[in-house]
Write a protein that holds these residues in place. Structure first.
Motif, PDB file in Angstrom:
ATOM      1  N   VAL A  21       0.839  -1.185   0.000  1.00  0.00           N
ATOM      2  CA  VAL A  21       0.000   0.000   0.000  1.00  0.00           C
ATOM      3  C   VAL A  21       0.886   1.251   0.000  1.00  0.00           C
ATOM      4  CG1 VAL A  21      -1.776   1.257   1.230  1.00  0.00           C
ATOM      5  CG2 VAL A  21      -1.834  -1.228   1.185  1.00  0.00           C
ATOM      6  N   TYR A  22       1.936   1.215   0.844  1.00  0.00           N
ATOM      7  CA  TYR A  22       2.894   2.316   0.841  1.00  0.00           C
ATOM      8  C   TYR A  22       4.291   1.770   0.678  1.00  0.00           C
ATOM      9  CZ  TYR A  22      -1.131   4.492   2.838  1.00  0.00           C
ATOM     10  OH  TYR A  22      -2.393   4.923   3.032  1.00  0.00           O
ATOM     11  N   VAL A  23       5.067   2.454  -0.137  1.00  0.00           N
ATOM     12  CA  VAL A  23       6.475   2.106  -0.227  1.00  0.00           C
ATOM     13  C   VAL A  23       7.198   2.988   0.775  1.00  0.00           C
ATOM     14  CG1 VAL A  23       8.483   2.057  -1.723  1.00  0.00           C
ATOM     15  CG2 VAL A  23       6.249   1.485  -2.640  1.00  0.00           C
ATOM     16  N   ASP A  24       7.539   2.409   1.924  1.00  0.00           N
ATOM     17  CA  ASP A  24       8.239   3.198   2.929  1.00  0.00           C
ATOM     18  C   ASP A  24       9.550   2.510   3.294  1.00  0.00           C
ATOM     19  OD1 ASP A  24       7.346   1.005   4.260  1.00  0.00           O
ATOM     20  OD2 ASP A  24       5.935   2.070   5.540  1.00  0.00           O
ATOM     21  N   SER A  25      10.282   3.097   4.213  1.00  0.00           N
ATOM     22  CA  SER A  25      11.609   2.560   4.506  1.00  0.00           C
ATOM     23  C   SER A  25      11.515   1.160   5.107  1.00  0.00           C
ATOM     24  CB  SER A  25      12.374   3.498   5.425  1.00  0.00           C
ATOM     25  OG  SER A  25      11.697   3.603   6.648  1.00  0.00           O
ATOM     26  N   LYS A  26      10.428   0.873   5.786  1.00  0.00           N
ATOM     27  CA  LYS A  26      10.266  -0.459   6.370  1.00  0.00           C
ATOM     28  C   LYS A  26      10.166  -1.502   5.247  1.00  0.00           C
ATOM     29  CE  LYS A  26       7.106  -2.994   9.358  1.00  0.00           C
ATOM     30  NZ  LYS A  26       5.909  -3.329   8.583  1.00  0.00           N
ATOM     31  N   LEU A  27       9.350  -1.194   4.268  1.00  0.00           N
ATOM     32  CA  LEU A  27       9.193  -2.111   3.140  1.00  0.00           C
ATOM     33  C   LEU A  27      10.522  -2.264   2.395  1.00  0.00           C
ATOM     34  CD1 LEU A  27       7.194  -3.752   1.232  1.00  0.00           C
ATOM     35  CD2 LEU A  27       7.313  -1.736  -0.213  1.00  0.00           C
ATOM     36  N   ILE A  28      11.206  -1.172   2.175  1.00  0.00           N
ATOM     37  CA  ILE A  28      12.466  -1.224   1.436  1.00  0.00           C
ATOM     38  C   ILE A  28      13.491  -2.076   2.171  1.00  0.00           C
ATOM     39  CG2 ILE A  28      14.442   0.185   0.697  1.00  0.00           C
ATOM     40  CD1 ILE A  28      12.317   2.338  -0.051  1.00  0.00           C
ATOM     41  N   LYS A  29      13.559  -1.926   3.493  1.00  0.00           N
ATOM     42  CA  LYS A  29      14.508  -2.732   4.284  1.00  0.00           C
ATOM     43  C   LYS A  29      14.160  -4.218   4.154  1.00  0.00           C
ATOM     44  CE  LYS A  29      16.920   0.312   7.129  1.00  0.00           C
ATOM     45  NZ  LYS A  29      16.339   1.655   7.309  1.00  0.00           N
ATOM     46  N   GLU A  30      12.883  -4.504   4.194  1.00  0.00           N
ATOM     47  CA  GLU A  30      12.432  -5.894   4.091  1.00  0.00           C
ATOM     48  C   GLU A  30      12.799  -6.458   2.712  1.00  0.00           C
ATOM     49  OE1 GLU A  30       8.384  -6.204   5.481  1.00  0.00           O
ATOM     50  OE2 GLU A  30       8.101  -7.964   4.202  1.00  0.00           O
ATOM     51  N   VAL A  31      12.543  -5.668   1.695  1.00  0.00           N
ATOM     52  CA  VAL A  31      12.835  -6.075   0.318  1.00  0.00           C
ATOM     53  C   VAL A  31      14.327  -6.345   0.156  1.00  0.00           C
ATOM     54  CG1 VAL A  31      13.046  -5.063  -1.989  1.00  0.00           C
ATOM     55  CG2 VAL A  31      10.863  -5.027  -0.805  1.00  0.00           C
ATOM     56  N   LEU A  61      15.675   4.685  -1.203  1.00  0.00           N
ATOM     57  CA  LEU A  61      15.292   5.640  -0.172  1.00  0.00           C
ATOM     58  C   LEU A  61      15.491   7.087  -0.618  1.00  0.00           C
ATOM     59  CD1 LEU A  61      16.761   3.941   3.037  1.00  0.00           C
ATOM     60  CD2 LEU A  61      14.343   4.241   2.481  1.00  0.00           C
ATOM     61  N   GLU A  62      16.514   7.306  -1.440  1.00  0.00           N
ATOM     62  CA  GLU A  62      16.867   8.695  -1.750  1.00  0.00           C
ATOM     63  C   GLU A  62      16.344   9.217  -3.077  1.00  0.00           C
ATOM     64  OE1 GLU A  62      21.078   9.117  -1.327  1.00  0.00           O
ATOM     65  OE2 GLU A  62      21.014   8.646   0.813  1.00  0.00           O
ATOM     66  N   GLU A  63      16.336   8.337  -4.083  1.00  0.00           N
ATOM     67  CA  GLU A  63      15.926   8.842  -5.393  1.00  0.00           C
ATOM     68  C   GLU A  63      14.421   8.976  -5.462  1.00  0.00           C
ATOM     69  OE1 GLU A  63      17.366   6.495  -8.643  1.00  0.00           O
ATOM     70  OE2 GLU A  63      19.420   6.633  -7.910  1.00  0.00           O
ATOM     71  N   LYS A  64      13.997  10.021  -6.152  1.00  0.00           N
ATOM     72  CA  LYS A  64      12.543  10.092  -6.307  1.00  0.00           C
ATOM     73  C   LYS A  64      12.180   9.674  -7.723  1.00  0.00           C
ATOM     74  CE  LYS A  64      12.126  15.080  -7.049  1.00  0.00           C
ATOM     75  NZ  LYS A  64      11.440  15.332  -8.282  1.00  0.00           N
ATOM     76  N   PRO A  65      11.028   9.080  -7.868  1.00  0.00           N
ATOM     77  CA  PRO A  65      10.664   8.529  -9.176  1.00  0.00           C
ATOM     78  C   PRO A  65      10.576   9.611 -10.242  1.00  0.00           C
ATOM     79  CG  PRO A  65       8.849   8.308  -7.609  1.00  0.00           C
ATOM     80  CD  PRO A  65       9.981   8.880  -6.861  1.00  0.00           C
ATOM     81  N   ARG A 374       1.133  14.223  -4.501  1.00  0.00           N
ATOM     82  CA  ARG A 374       1.484  12.818  -4.276  1.00  0.00           C
ATOM     83  C   ARG A 374       2.972  12.668  -4.009  1.00  0.00           C
ATOM     84  NH1 ARG A 374      -2.754  10.727  -7.875  1.00  0.00           N
ATOM     85  NH2 ARG A 374      -1.486  11.366  -9.636  1.00  0.00           N
ATOM     86  N   VAL A 375       3.776  13.353  -4.820  1.00  0.00           N
ATOM     87  CA  VAL A 375       5.226  13.277  -4.644  1.00  0.00           C
ATOM     88  C   VAL A 375       5.620  13.795  -3.268  1.00  0.00           C
ATOM     89  CG1 VAL A 375       7.438  14.139  -5.489  1.00  0.00           C
ATOM     90  CG2 VAL A 375       5.675  13.477  -7.114  1.00  0.00           C
ATOM     91  N   ILE A 376       4.958  14.885  -2.830  1.00  0.00           N
ATOM     92  CA  ILE A 376       5.270  15.444  -1.511  1.00  0.00           C
ATOM     93  C   ILE A 376       4.924  14.428  -0.416  1.00  0.00           C
ATOM     94  CG2 ILE A 376       4.670  17.249   0.158  1.00  0.00           C
ATOM     95  CD1 ILE A 376       4.161  19.104  -2.264  1.00  0.00           C
ATOM     96  N   MET A 377       3.758  13.810  -0.541  1.00  0.00           N
ATOM     97  CA  MET A 377       3.361  12.834   0.484  1.00  0.00           C
ATOM     98  C   MET A 377       4.265  11.616   0.481  1.00  0.00           C
ATOM     99  SD  MET A 377      -0.766  13.047   0.747  1.00  0.00           S
ATOM    100  CE  MET A 377      -1.219  13.368  -0.931  1.00  0.00           C
ATOM    101  N   ASP A 378       4.823  11.295  -0.703  1.00  0.00           N
ATOM    102  CA  ASP A 378       5.764  10.178  -0.775  1.00  0.00           C
ATOM    103  C   ASP A 378       7.032  10.471   0.032  1.00  0.00           C
ATOM    104  OD1 ASP A 378       4.301   8.377  -2.200  1.00  0.00           O
ATOM    105  OD2 ASP A 378       4.990   9.085  -4.161  1.00  0.00           O
ATOM    106  N   SER A 379       7.301  11.739   0.269  1.00  0.00           N
ATOM    107  CA  SER A 379       8.501  12.098   1.024  1.00  0.00           C
ATOM    108  C   SER A 379       8.242  12.197   2.526  1.00  0.00           C
ATOM    109  CB  SER A 379       9.042  13.445   0.551  1.00  0.00           C
ATOM    110  OG  SER A 379       9.449  13.354  -0.778  1.00  0.00           O
ATOM    111  N   GLU A 384       4.110  11.218  10.017  1.00  0.00           N
ATOM    112  CA  GLU A 384       3.625  12.514   9.534  1.00  0.00           C
ATOM    113  C   GLU A 384       2.330  12.364   8.731  1.00  0.00           C
ATOM    114  OE1 GLU A 384       8.129  14.374   9.164  1.00  0.00           O
ATOM    115  OE2 GLU A 384       7.132  13.510   7.424  1.00  0.00           O
ATOM    116  N   MET A 385       2.245  11.265   8.006  1.00  0.00           N
ATOM    117  CA  MET A 385       1.032  11.030   7.221  1.00  0.00           C
ATOM    118  C   MET A 385      -0.166  10.837   8.146  1.00  0.00           C
ATOM    119  SD  MET A 385       1.548  10.996   3.873  1.00  0.00           S
ATOM    120  CE  MET A 385       0.514   9.834   2.973  1.00  0.00           C
ATOM    121  N   ASN A 386       0.079  10.164   9.267  1.00  0.00           N
ATOM    122  CA  ASN A 386      -1.016   9.912  10.195  1.00  0.00           C
ATOM    123  C   ASN A 386      -1.385  11.149  11.006  1.00  0.00           C
ATOM    124  OD1 ASN A 386      -1.777   7.254   9.723  1.00  0.00           O
ATOM    125  ND2 ASN A 386       0.046   6.494  10.786  1.00  0.00           N
TER     126      ASN A 386
END
Ligand code: GTP
Ligand code: MG
Length: 445
Positions: A21-31, A61-65, A374-379, A384-386
């Protein structure tokens, strides 16, 4: 397909990203952990695995799409790119008149590969022929002769001559007029020792080969690196053929080790038959290993079903009076199709001039605005989203930098959120509006 296990685990990992649902640092670490595990199981060098996954993590984590690419697609693309990188550059043997000399240790698949190459060049419209430069075992002569008959190309050999240089010279004389790709088989040894080197030099001098292809059994794993290096230093190989990739789960070792040597992998052998042979192209190989075609449609489908699931979920949450940035994000995703956006445009506090007709240019700038939001919320972080009230001066700066926008754009988003939230609150007490909203959200499916 070779390396099935590796392919399956990597596909599973990518599916995880596609469905997240969200690509966040937790998901990236798991991946990243999943990828490490999969590559290590396929015998890829530990150091290489760590370097690679560190790079994937940092980039993810650093590059934005880039514009038009979702976060999910972007992370999947990074994984793909970095995997292609460890396989080294691509090189294709030219389809032209040439002499090819096969080298390699005992039993690695040289003779079999001669036949596979002959078919490959025949299909390119060239006229290949085989020369038996393995003069030590009568069986070697018979084996190549049979292969030549099977793939229907001319063959030259001399069972009674033990001087390999002499045999190949004669073969060349005989075949060069009517054939343009001459493939010279040579004998193998248990290791790269003096008499093998001398024989390779004799054949080299007699034929002046354009290509020197090193044939290696992929089951040797990590040993592929040192072996390729030793041969490379001795005869300056121009390409590597990795054979028997079908028979090993450890093929990742040989593939990555061979690619590190500086001589490119040009073909892979995937079975005993003459057809089981593929030109090696790192990008194509990884893309098939990862099932990129499947992933692409999966991403599209995931997006669809997310819209469906979230429409209801979001509507319910909105009506319950709670409305976080997560909800707004979902809502925006649902509204991003022009059709539904136009329908709900008047409902949204995006600064449309009054009610009534919505102009096309307003729609376009709304799409742009939503995309920027959307891009801002991705950062932003999950926290903060909650709870967007956390987002103050320093955080605004960080988020703006992460999203590549101005501070005022972040503030604009927060303002938009507050207005929307207030409006949503209005909804929760108004049955008619609730019904309307439900309908609009369903439209976004
Ligand atoms: N499964 C599989 N078997 C292969 C492949 N390539 C070769 N083989 C088998 O490996 C064995 C050895 O192959 P050869 O082509 O005779 O190897 P070689 O390097 O010419 O061996 P020497 O001439 O004895 O040094 C044979 O049984 C081949 O059928 C491959 O890609 N996959
Ligand atoms: Mg042989």
């Amino acid at each position: 397909m070779v390396l099935d296990d590796l392919g399956d685990s990597l596909k599973g990992t990518l599916r995880k990203i596609a469905n997240a649902v969200y690509v966040d640092s937790k998901l990236i670490k798991e991946v990243v952990r999943d990828i490490q595990r999969a590559l290590l199981q396929a015998d890829v060098n530990v150091k290489l695995v760590l370097e690679l996954t560190k790079k994937i993590e940092k980039r993810a984590l650093e590059e934005k799409p880039p514009a038009g690419m979702s976060n999910r697609e972007h992370v999947i693309h990074i994984v793909y790119e970095e995997l292609v990188n460890i396989l080294g550059g691509a090189r294709e043997l030219p389809a032209k008149k040439q002499i090819i000399m096969m080298v390699g240790l005992y039993g690695q698949g040289k003779t079999t590969t001669c036949g596979k190459l002959a078919i490959y060049f025949k299909r390119k419209g060239l006229r290949p022929a085989l020369i038996a430069g393995d003069v030590h075992r009568p069986a070697a002569y018979e084996q190549l002769k049979q292969i030549a008959e099977q793939v229907k190309v001319p063959f030259y050999g001399d069972k009674n001559e033990k001087d390999a240089g002499k045999v190949v010279k004669e073969g060349l004389e005989k075949l060069k007029r009517a054939n343009d790709v001459i493939i010279v088989d040579t004998s193998g040894r248990h290791k790269l020792e003096n008499d093998l080197i001398k024989e390779m030099k004799d054949i080299f001098n007699a034929t002046k080969p354009d290509e020197k292809l090193l044939v290696m059994d992929a089951a040797i794993g990590q040993q592929a690196g040192p072996q390729a290096k030793a041969f490379h230093e001795t005869v300056d190989i121009t390409g590597i053929v990795l054979t028997k990739l079908d028979g090993t789960a450890k093929g990742g070792g040989a593939l990555s080790a061979a690619a590190e040597v500086g001589a490119p992998i040009v073909f892979i052998g995937t079975g005993e038959h003459s057809e089981d042979f593929e030109k090696f192209d790192p990008a194509g190989f990884i893309s098939r290993l990862l099932g990129m075609g499947d992933i692409k449609s999966l991403l599209e489908r995931a997006q669809e079903s997310l819209k469906g699931q979230d429409a209801e979920k979001t509507a319910k949450r909105i009506m319950s009076g709670k409305f976080t940035l997560h909800d707004m994000y979902d809502q925006m995703n649902m509204l991003s199709g022009m059709g539904s956006l136009k329908k709900v445009a008047e409902m949204l506090p995006l600064g449309f001039p009054g009610k009534g007709k919505v102009k096309q240019e307003d729609m376009d700038s709304t799409e742009n605005k939503l995309q920027k939001f959307r891009v801002i919320m991705d950062s932003m972080t999950d926290e903060e989203m909650n709870d967007p009230t956390l987002v103050r001066a320093a955080r605004i700066k960080r988020i703006a930098r992460g999203a590549g926008v101005e501070n005022r754009n972040v503030k604009e988003l927060l303002k938009y959120y507050n207005v929307t939230k207030r409006m949503m609150k209005g909804f929760s007490g108004n049955r008619k509006m609730q019904k309307n909203l439900m309908k609009q959200l369903q439209f976004g499916k």
